[in-house]
Write a protein that holds these residues in place. Structure first.
Motif, PDB file in Angstrom:
ATOM      1  N   GLU A  38     -20.984 -14.452 -43.352  1.00  0.00           N
ATOM      2  CA  GLU A  38     -20.230 -13.206 -43.214  1.00  0.00           C
ATOM      3  C   GLU A  38     -21.152 -11.996 -43.286  1.00  0.00           C
ATOM      4  O   GLU A  38     -21.044 -11.064 -42.474  1.00  0.00           O
ATOM      5  CB  GLU A  38     -19.168 -13.115 -44.310  1.00  0.00           C
ATOM      6  CG  GLU A  38     -17.982 -14.034 -44.111  1.00  0.00           C
ATOM      7  CD  GLU A  38     -16.959 -13.904 -45.215  1.00  0.00           C
ATOM      8  OE1 GLU A  38     -15.841 -14.441 -45.044  1.00  0.00           O
ATOM      9  OE2 GLU A  38     -17.249 -13.276 -46.256  1.00  0.00           O
TER      10      GLU A  38
ATOM     11  N   LYS B 232     -20.528 -19.914 -46.423  1.00  0.00           N
ATOM     12  CA  LYS B 232     -19.747 -19.033 -45.554  1.00  0.00           C
ATOM     13  C   LYS B 232     -19.943 -17.558 -45.912  1.00  0.00           C
ATOM     14  O   LYS B 232     -19.839 -16.683 -45.036  1.00  0.00           O
ATOM     15  CB  LYS B 232     -18.264 -19.383 -45.625  1.00  0.00           C
ATOM     16  CG  LYS B 232     -17.636 -19.233 -46.988  1.00  0.00           C
ATOM     17  CD  LYS B 232     -16.175 -19.636 -46.972  1.00  0.00           C
ATOM     18  CE  LYS B 232     -15.492 -19.453 -48.325  1.00  0.00           C
ATOM     19  NZ  LYS B 232     -16.076 -20.348 -49.362  1.00  0.00           N
ATOM     20  N   ASN B 233     -20.245 -17.272 -47.157  1.00  0.00           N
ATOM     21  CA  ASN B 233     -20.440 -15.884 -47.575  1.00  0.00           C
ATOM     22  C   ASN B 233     -21.735 -15.301 -47.012  1.00  0.00           C
ATOM     23  O   ASN B 233     -21.789 -14.116 -46.677  1.00  0.00           O
ATOM     24  CB  ASN B 233     -20.443 -15.806 -49.102  1.00  0.00           C
ATOM     25  CG  ASN B 233     -19.132 -16.286 -49.698  1.00  0.00           C
ATOM     26  OD1 ASN B 233     -18.094 -15.677 -49.510  1.00  0.00           O
ATOM     27  ND2 ASN B 233     -19.184 -17.410 -50.404  1.00  0.00           N
TER      28      ASN B 233
ATOM     29  N   TYR C  77     -13.856  -6.617 -42.255  1.00  0.00           N
ATOM     30  CA  TYR C  77     -13.104  -7.080 -43.432  1.00  0.00           C
ATOM     31  C   TYR C  77     -12.462  -5.892 -44.151  1.00  0.00           C
ATOM     32  O   TYR C  77     -12.840  -5.553 -45.278  1.00  0.00           O
ATOM     33  CB  TYR C  77     -14.041  -7.847 -44.378  1.00  0.00           C
ATOM     34  CG  TYR C  77     -14.812  -8.943 -43.700  1.00  0.00           C
ATOM     35  CD1 TYR C  77     -14.199 -10.145 -43.359  1.00  0.00           C
ATOM     36  CD2 TYR C  77     -16.164  -8.778 -43.377  1.00  0.00           C
ATOM     37  CE1 TYR C  77     -14.904 -11.158 -42.722  1.00  0.00           C
ATOM     38  CE2 TYR C  77     -16.882  -9.780 -42.749  1.00  0.00           C
ATOM     39  CZ  TYR C  77     -16.241 -10.970 -42.423  1.00  0.00           C
ATOM     40  OH  TYR C  77     -16.951 -11.970 -41.784  1.00  0.00           O
TER      41      TYR C  77
ATOM     42  N   MET D 290     -19.217  -4.319 -41.875  1.00  0.00           N
ATOM     43  CA  MET D 290     -18.417  -5.074 -42.844  1.00  0.00           C
ATOM     44  C   MET D 290     -17.058  -4.410 -43.053  1.00  0.00           C
ATOM     45  O   MET D 290     -16.028  -5.085 -43.163  1.00  0.00           O
ATOM     46  CB  MET D 290     -19.162  -5.161 -44.179  1.00  0.00           C
ATOM     47  CG  MET D 290     -20.462  -5.907 -44.132  1.00  0.00           C
ATOM     48  SD  MET D 290     -20.274  -7.690 -43.901  1.00  0.00           S
ATOM     49  CE  MET D 290     -20.339  -8.263 -45.580  1.00  0.00           C
TER      50      MET D 290
END
Length: 274
Positions: free
Chosen positions: A237, A233-234, A98, A94
């Motif tokens: 991810e 969408k979270n 991001y 992650m």
């Protein structure tokens, strides 16, 4: 998933109907137990037991350290590695994917932390594995299929065996009584912690990241609300970094721990009631 090098990620989540290895046998037994023993009444009792938040008082990373004692019996991709390794692998993925959203790095680190229930003595079929709603007909894509529910007393309730069961169309995932698991427990622990500053979209991903029949097989869509559609969408991810990080090298936990402690200090400070 194809890597920048042109190679492909290993294939994960392979469940053998006819298990031949100790790992495959372990995984199948886990899911058969989950599907037989998790009923609506069982989950209600788990809510009473665990959502009293009176099992321990620990800062976040001290609790995370306890996952060094846990091997996930439901995971067909991990035979012996303690869950704490995977926690940091996910977090580092992650962090790379991001870099400008540090709260996502922390989300990756703690997404499975609810599994600490097993360290404290809870049976793993109530802690680990994929999740699905109770009180309605099980989806075809649930691991090992409908036959694995044999012996579950909820099968005798005609309402529970209908498409909508006890729910209404488009009621929203938050209205579903999900199988009890680390997802719901960790979500509720964080919601109960007054100084938690992790954004709601990350909390949503923690809450439903194991709901594979929904987010991967796209079943139970008749329950999702517009809110769920916007939040999906979270989950994607988180799960992309969760699943595929299992092939990554083991991180040096002592080297990277100070960075994650700084995130804890910012987003989930203090002693938490577990």
């Amino acid at each position: 998933m194809k890597l920048p090098s042109g190679e492909y990620e290993p294939i994960f989540r392979i469940y053998e109907d006819d298990p031949k290895t100790p790992l495959q046998i372990r995984v199948k037994q886990h899911y058969y137990n989950q599907h037989k023993f998790q009923t609506l009444d069982f989950v209600k009792n788990m809510h009473k037991k665990w959502l009293s938040f009176n099992h321990a008082k620990l800062p976040l990373l001290e609790c995370l350290d306890l996952l060094s004692q846990l091997v996930d019996e439901s995971d067909p991709d991990v035979e012996k590695d303690a869950n704490i390794i995977h926690a940091y692998q996910t977090a580092e993925r992650m962090r790379e994917a991001y870099p400008d959203r540090p709260w996502l790095h922390l989300t990756g680190l703690i997404h499975d932390l609810g599994k600490v229930m097993s360290v404290w003595g809870e049976v793993q079929y109530a802690v680990t594995g994929d999740t699905y709603p109770l009180g309605c007909k099980p989806a075809e894509s649930i691991v090992y299929g409908i036959q694995s529910f044999e012996g579950n007393p909820d099968l005798n309730d005609t309402v529970y065996q209908t498409k909508f069961g006890i729910y209404k169309k488009n009621c929203g995932l938050e209205k579903l009584v999900m199988t009890w698991s680390h997802d719901e427990y960790m979500y509720q622990v964080l919601k109960n912690h007054s100084t938690c500053k992790i954004p709601e979209e990350a909390l949503y991903a923690i809450r439903f990241h194991s709901f594979y029949p929904y987010h991967s097989s796209r079943e139970y869509l008749y329950f999702e609300s517009e809110y769920d559609k916007n939040m999906l969408k979270n989950i994607f991810e988180l799960n992309a970094c969760d699943l595929y990080s299992k092939a990554d090298e083991r991180p040096d936990l002592q080297t990277i721990r100070p960075y994650y402690q700084s995130l804890v200090d910012e987003y989930v400070p203090g002693v938490i009631n577990w």
